[in-house]
Design an enzyme around this catalytic site. Sequence first.
Site, short mmCIF file in Angstrom:
data_model
loop_
_atom_site.label_atom_id
_atom_site.label_comp_id
_atom_site.label_asym_id
_atom_site.label_seq_id
_atom_site.Cartn_x
_atom_site.Cartn_y
_atom_site.Cartn_z
N ARG A 41 0.81 -1.24 0.00
CA ARG A 41 0.00 0.00 0.00
C ARG A 41 0.83 1.27 0.00
NH1 ARG A 41 -3.01 -3.04 3.71
NH2 ARG A 41 -4.78 -4.02 2.70
N LYS A 70 2.54 11.66 -10.60
CA LYS A 70 1.63 10.82 -11.37
C LYS A 70 2.38 9.58 -11.78
CE LYS A 70 -1.73 13.86 -13.58
NZ LYS A 70 -2.21 14.38 -14.89
N GLU A 101 8.13 18.38 -24.48
CA GLU A 101 7.55 18.69 -23.16
C GLU A 101 8.23 19.93 -22.54
OE1 GLU A 101 4.80 17.19 -22.05
OE2 GLU A 101 4.97 15.00 -22.11
N LYS A 122 6.53 23.07 -13.86
CA LYS A 122 5.78 21.88 -13.40
C LYS A 122 5.58 21.93 -11.89
CE LYS A 122 4.44 17.35 -13.82
NZ LYS A 122 4.35 16.18 -14.63
N GLU A 133 -4.96 17.37 -9.67
CA GLU A 133 -5.64 17.76 -10.93
C GLU A 133 -7.12 18.01 -10.75
OE1 GLU A 133 -4.03 15.92 -14.50
OE2 GLU A 133 -5.98 16.14 -15.45
N ARG A 140 -3.94 21.82 -12.70
CA ARG A 140 -2.95 20.86 -13.20
C ARG A 140 -3.29 20.34 -14.60
NH1 ARG A 140 0.41 16.08 -10.10
NH2 ARG A 140 1.43 15.35 -11.99
N ASN A 150 -1.66 19.07 -19.59
CA ASN A 150 -2.05 18.10 -20.61
C ASN A 150 -2.15 18.72 -22.01
OD1 ASN A 150 -2.24 16.06 -18.67
ND2 ASN A 150 -4.33 16.64 -18.16
N HIS A 202 -2.12 16.50 -25.10
CA HIS A 202 -2.19 15.11 -24.67
C HIS A 202 -3.46 14.39 -25.11
CE1 HIS A 202 1.34 16.25 -22.48
NE2 HIS A 202 1.41 15.12 -21.82
N HIS A 257 -2.10 11.20 -26.67
CA HIS A 257 -2.30 9.88 -26.04
C HIS A 257 -3.07 8.95 -26.95
CE1 HIS A 257 -1.65 10.98 -21.48
NE2 HIS A 257 -0.54 10.98 -22.19
N HIS A 302 6.54 9.30 -27.11
CA HIS A 302 5.57 10.12 -26.38
C HIS A 302 5.70 11.61 -26.78
CE1 HIS A 302 2.98 11.53 -23.18
NE2 HIS A 302 3.95 12.32 -22.75
P1 NAD Z 1 11.50 6.22 -22.10
O1 NAD Z 1 11.51 6.07 -20.65
O2 NAD Z 1 10.98 5.11 -22.93
O3 NAD Z 1 12.99 6.57 -22.56
C1 NAD Z 1 13.23 6.77 -23.92
C2 NAD Z 1 14.28 5.79 -24.48
O4 NAD Z 1 15.57 6.27 -24.11
C3 NAD Z 1 14.19 4.37 -23.97
O5 NAD Z 1 14.50 3.50 -25.04
C4 NAD Z 1 15.29 4.29 -22.92
O6 NAD Z 1 15.82 2.99 -22.81
C5 NAD Z 1 16.31 5.24 -23.47
N1 NAD Z 1 17.13 5.93 -22.49
C6 NAD Z 1 16.69 6.50 -21.33
N2 NAD Z 1 17.70 7.18 -20.77
C7 NAD Z 1 18.77 7.03 -21.56
C8 NAD Z 1 20.09 7.52 -21.51
N3 NAD Z 1 20.47 8.37 -20.57
N4 NAD Z 1 20.95 7.16 -22.48
C9 NAD Z 1 20.54 6.34 -23.48
N5 NAD Z 1 19.30 5.87 -23.60
C10 NAD Z 1 18.42 6.22 -22.66
O7 NAD Z 1 10.67 7.51 -22.55
P2 NAD Z 1 10.58 9.00 -22.03
O8 NAD Z 1 10.42 9.80 -23.24
O9 NAD Z 1 11.64 9.34 -21.09
O10 NAD Z 1 9.22 9.01 -21.19
C11 NAD Z 1 7.99 8.78 -21.82
C12 NAD Z 1 6.99 8.33 -20.79
O11 NAD Z 1 6.83 9.34 -19.79
C13 NAD Z 1 5.62 8.06 -21.35
O12 NAD Z 1 5.15 6.82 -20.91
C14 NAD Z 1 4.77 9.17 -20.78
O13 NAD Z 1 3.43 8.79 -20.62
C15 NAD Z 1 5.44 9.42 -19.48
N6 NAD Z 1 5.18 10.75 -18.90
C16 NAD Z 1 4.71 10.80 -17.63
C17 NAD Z 1 4.46 12.01 -17.04
C18 NAD Z 1 4.02 12.06 -15.61
O14 NAD Z 1 3.67 13.14 -15.13
N7 NAD Z 1 4.04 10.97 -14.89
C19 NAD Z 1 4.71 13.20 -17.75
C20 NAD Z 1 5.19 13.12 -19.04
C21 NAD Z 1 5.43 11.88 -19.61
N1 GLY Z 2 1.88 15.26 -17.46
C1 GLY Z 2 0.71 15.75 -16.84
C2 GLY Z 2 0.80 15.92 -15.37
O1 GLY Z 2 1.80 15.64 -14.76
O2 GLY Z 2 -0.15 16.33 -14.76
#
Ligand code: NAD
Ligand code: GLY
Length: 374
Positions: free
Chosen positions: A130, A151, A193, A235, A245, A249, A253, A256, A260, A273
């Site tokens: 939990r 998130k 972003e 942020k 949100e 917040r 998006n 998005h 998405h 993404h």
């Molecule tokens: P990712 O985590 O898939 O990383 C991108 C690629 O880069 C992957 O293939 C990874 O293996 C590689 N990689 C990562 N770091 C590296 C490094 N330093 N050197 C070499 N390769 C590296 O993708 P991302 O773009 O970082 O994140 C996308 C995700 O984030 C999505 O799922 C999206 O929904 C999520 N997201 C979440 C929020 C939130 O608020 N929680 C906000 C924005 C995006």
């Molecule tokens: N990426 C949207 C949020 O963090 O609220």
Amino acid sequence: MTAGEKEIRKLTVELGDRSYPILIGSGLLHASGALFKERNIPVKSPVLLVTDAAVEHLYAGIVETSLREAGYTVARATVPSGEQSKSLEVFDELITKALQAGLDRKSTVVALGGGVVGDLAGFVAASYMRGVKFVQMPTTILAHDSSVGGKVAVNHRLAKNIIGAFHQPEFVLYDLDTLASLPKREVRAGYAEVVKHGLIWDKAFVDWCDANADRLLALEPDALGYALYEGCRVKSIVVSRDERENDLRAILNLGHTIGHALEAVANYSELLHGEAIAIGMVGSARLAARFGYDPGIEAETERLMRKFGLPVRIPAGYDTDAIMEAMMHDKKFSEGHMVFVVPTAIGSVEIRKDVPAAWVREIVETLKGEAGRS
Ligand code: NAD
Ligand code: GLY
């Protein structure tokens, strides 16, 4: 505060007694053991380090060595790289790993990687017993966004991020040295972003990104550090004001709703993404014109995205009905209406809960129809 001789930028996400720092700088992975202790991460309970296949061989050893030297017991869990790891199947494997490694209620889950690892490991931390402590160690540009704000989620085949929680990290440790190994396409995707944070909040930052695009794409340390600091700053302000949100917040998006849907329709395997969000932001700007705002917003958004080498059109072959269907499953579909973040100018947005589906369909169609000219 410094790691070696280098400057560390610091921000705080203000959430009362759950406030936490974001540290941005060079050499932080090597200092992780000391920094964990400074933040009172319990040393007697095992730590689970979650990473992905690409990041593991580059950086996991550095973190583990530093943590072990500081007295921590560390188990490592490595997931395949890419969005498809944000699944209930991989989540289940990580829970198994946590049990096998003997994690207890005082344990900490560490996310070392991009947004995929951060969202996935965060959801494990939110769910295991939990909820246990969680540390974000982002290694992509895009993860300046995902690592802040709590998130955490995995995807369902019909909808992105639909299974998740709010679970804030203990702190965010952002070592800029890791970004040097990022593939160029990931660098470009991350800036979608970064620019988004300007587009929703701060025209001066958009102008700065525009003027410094070449330096940013070349990962010049000063420019990179400043851009990520500013992105995290926007942020954190937004999250501090509306953690769950309820209203504000939602502006995070921008792009998005369409973005998405494009990711889900492509089974999380084609568009990155950030690329999907870039196309979505152009779509939102086109919607702005339908609401009577300056049509120049779309041209400017598109120009900025192109400047960062990002796509601005829906790739050929994406089915409009499937995209519309995916948008209906989105969390931003509420009380029978489509909800969109719409730019009202460069640097400001509003949330529209009255968006006619017919307008959205038309925008999706036109963004596809022009694919040959993108
Ligand atoms: P990712 O985590 O898939 O990383 C991108 C690629 O880069 C992957 O293939 C990874 O293996 C590689 N990689 C990562 N770091 C590296 C490094 N330093 N050197 C070499 N390769 C590296 O993708 P991302 O773009 O970082 O994140 C996308 C995700 O984030 C999505 O799922 C999206 O929904 C999520 N997201 C979440 C929020 C939130 O608020 N929680 C906000 C924005 C995006
Ligand atoms: N990426 C949207 C949020 O963090 O609220």
